[in-house]
Design a protein around this motif. Structure first.
Motif, PDB file in Angstrom:
ATOM      1  N   LEU A 219       0.675  -1.322   0.018  1.00  5.94           N
ATOM      2  CA  LEU A 219       0.095   0.172   0.086  1.00  5.94           C
ATOM      3  C   LEU A 219       0.829   1.285  -0.134  1.00  5.94           C
ATOM      4  CD1 LEU A 219      -2.442  -1.209   2.575  1.00  5.94           C
ATOM      5  CD2 LEU A 219      -2.681  -1.520   0.225  1.00  5.94           C
ATOM      6  N   TRP A 220       1.654   1.409   0.960  1.00  6.32           N
ATOM      7  CA  TRP A 220       2.660   2.546   1.087  1.00  6.32           C
ATOM      8  C   TRP A 220       3.836   2.183   1.662  1.00  6.32           C
ATOM      9  CZ3 TRP A 220      -2.538   3.011   2.911  1.00  6.32           C
ATOM     10  CH2 TRP A 220      -2.816   2.715   4.435  1.00  6.32           C
ATOM     11  N   ALA A 221       4.845   2.968   1.448  1.00  8.63           N
ATOM     12  CA  ALA A 221       6.389   2.764   1.753  1.00  8.63           C
ATOM     13  C   ALA A 221       6.450   2.262   3.235  1.00  8.63           C
ATOM     14  CB  ALA A 221       7.080   3.826   1.533  1.00  8.63           C
ATOM     15  N   SER A 222       5.902   2.965   4.403  1.00  9.09           N
ATOM     16  CA  SER A 222       6.135   2.463   5.639  1.00  9.09           C
ATOM     17  C   SER A 222       5.688   1.057   5.795  1.00  9.09           C
ATOM     18  CB  SER A 222       5.432   3.699   6.522  1.00  9.09           C
ATOM     19  OG  SER A 222       3.971   3.483   6.594  1.00  9.09           O
ATOM     20  N   LEU A 223       5.099   0.506   5.224  1.00  7.91           N
ATOM     21  CA  LEU A 223       4.631  -0.940   5.400  1.00  7.91           C
ATOM     22  C   LEU A 223       5.755  -2.212   4.893  1.00  7.91           C
ATOM     23  CD1 LEU A 223       0.847  -0.512   5.168  1.00  7.91           C
ATOM     24  CD2 LEU A 223       1.876  -0.350   7.163  1.00  7.91           C
ATOM     25  N   ASN A 224       6.489  -1.670   3.947  1.00  9.41           N
ATOM     26  CA  ASN A 224       7.229  -2.584   3.174  1.00  9.41           C
ATOM     27  C   ASN A 224       8.676  -2.202   2.998  1.00  9.41           C
ATOM     28  OD1 ASN A 224       6.507  -0.851   1.125  1.00  9.41           O
ATOM     29  ND2 ASN A 224       4.608  -1.420   1.007  1.00  9.41           N
ATOM     30  N   ALA A 225       9.149  -1.133   3.590  1.00  9.05           N
ATOM     31  CA  ALA A 225      10.516  -0.737   3.222  1.00  9.05           C
ATOM     32  C   ALA A 225      10.673  -0.293   2.121  1.00  9.05           C
ATOM     33  CB  ALA A 225      11.512  -1.866   3.440  1.00  9.05           C
ATOM     34  N   GLY A 226       9.641   0.439   1.556  1.00  7.93           N
ATOM     35  CA  GLY A 226       9.779   1.236  -0.039  1.00  7.93           C
ATOM     36  C   GLY A 226       9.411   0.243  -1.117  1.00  7.93           C
ATOM     37  N   HIS A 227       8.857  -0.779  -0.929  1.00  4.20           N
ATOM     38  CA  HIS A 227       8.535  -1.540  -1.812  1.00  4.20           C
ATOM     39  C   HIS A 227       7.096  -1.694  -2.220  1.00  4.20           C
ATOM     40  CE1 HIS A 227      12.629  -3.461  -2.107  1.00  4.20           C
ATOM     41  NE2 HIS A 227      12.604  -3.510  -0.948  1.00  4.20           N
ATOM     42  N   ASP A 228       6.478  -0.294  -2.826  1.00  2.00           N
ATOM     43  CA  ASP A 228       5.258  -0.127  -2.684  1.00  2.00           C
ATOM     44  C   ASP A 228       4.523  -0.215  -3.830  1.00  2.00           C
ATOM     45  OD1 ASP A 228       6.267   2.029  -3.510  1.00  2.00           O
ATOM     46  OD2 ASP A 228       5.351   3.537  -2.124  1.00  2.00           O
TER      47      ASP A 228
END
Length: 307
Positions: free
Chosen positions: A254-263
């Motif tokens: 969804l957004w970068a803070s949930l996936n270390a920038g892999h959004d």
């Protein structure tokens, strides 16, 4: 007489076409359930639409449910709040201001009052669509798509009761608040039926993430939703091993803070899907939650990763 016969034949044809469509949808859903119950694999990815197809319909609406089903999405993620008279309704925010043509909290209004309001679309424009109740949503979605209940932990007993009422235990998963061990859930609400699918949210940047995961590992019906602002290689190795043990790993683009920038923005706007969705799949994801379901479905088809 001929006209009456022609009309009768047309009516029969229309009726049987509806029956055929319903049977086809039932078979598709049965296929989805069977696939989801199999041992998870990064070779078979399930797509979860965040608040449904909110780019083309109001989020958390019955129309966004229809569009998500028509698109071929596997899982619809929704959010819950409660009306003044205790009815669960679909709503993400604590206030109505952003998504409805009214102000205040959902709990400020009775269901009848909430039904008099109208949902806004993604551009903030008022539409003809009403706020659905959770019960209405379950009825509309039954036998068609998997459901993820987010922001429902506060109303956990009510959520479970409605799932059981409509015999949708195999279709609905319920999020557990971030980093909350299973014993804390049962301490608060009592024994959770084994058939209920639980999805604890695990922050992989927390030191105790393994302990939280371990507390759920005796439950067969558990999906682990993992979030991380920064890459934690040890944690990512750990969850990949979890998948090999038979647990679905749900990751968010969804957004970068949930996936270390892999959004999603990396995948779509920068046209780098391998660095986003592809990277998340390599970390052990068997479910990806996205705000770009149509583009993700296309990518998975190209990669031969849809079921």
């Amino acid at each position: 007489m001929k006209n009456k016969l022609k009309l009768a034949l047309m009516s029969c044809s229309f009726f049987w076409s509806l029956i055929s469509l319903a049977l086809a949808q039932q078979k598709d859903f049965e296929k989805l359930l069977i696939a989801f119950e199999k041992t998870p694999s990064s070779e078979q990815i399930f797509v979860a639409a965040h608040r449904g197809d909110w780019r083309n319909a109001p989020e958390n609406s019955l129309l966004s449910l229809k569009y998500a089903i028509d698109m071929g999405v596997d899982i619809y993620e929704l959010d819950l709040k409660k009306s003044k008279d205790g009815v669960l309704v679909l709503m993400h925010d604590r206030t109505l201001d952003r998504t409805v043509n009214a102000n205040g909290k959902p709990s400020d209004y009775t269901l009848k009052e909430l039904k008099s309001f109208r949902l806004k679309n993604g551009l903030g424009r008022t539409t003809p669509h009403q706020i659905p109740t959770f019960e209405e949503f379950l009825i509309a979605a039954k036998g068609q798509i998997l459901i993820d209940v987010d922001k429902g932990y506060e109303y956990f007993p009510d959520v479970i009761n409605l799932i059981k009422k409509y015999e949708m235990e195999n279709q609905v998963m319920v999020n557990i608040d971030a980093d909350l061990p299973f014993f804390e859930v049962e301490k608060k609400f009592g024994q959770v039926p084994n058939e209920i699918k639980l999805m604890p949210v695990i922050n992989l940047n927390q030191e105790n993430y393994q302990q939280t995961i371990i507390s759920y590992k005796n439950r067969k019906n558990t999906i682990f939703q993992c979030v991380f602002k920064e890459e934690n290689k040890d944690a990512l190795t750990y969850i990949k091993d979890l998948q090999s043990q038979g647990y679905h790993i749900w990751l968010n683009s969804l957004w970068a803070s949930l996936n270390a920038g892999h959004d999603d923005d990396t995948a779509v706007d920068l046209q780098q899907p391998d660095q986003s969705w592809g990277w998340l799949i390599k970390q052990g994801a068997s479910v990806l939650q996205t705000d770009r379901p149509q583009e993700l479905l296309k990518y998975l088809k190209q990669q031969a990763l849809n079921h």
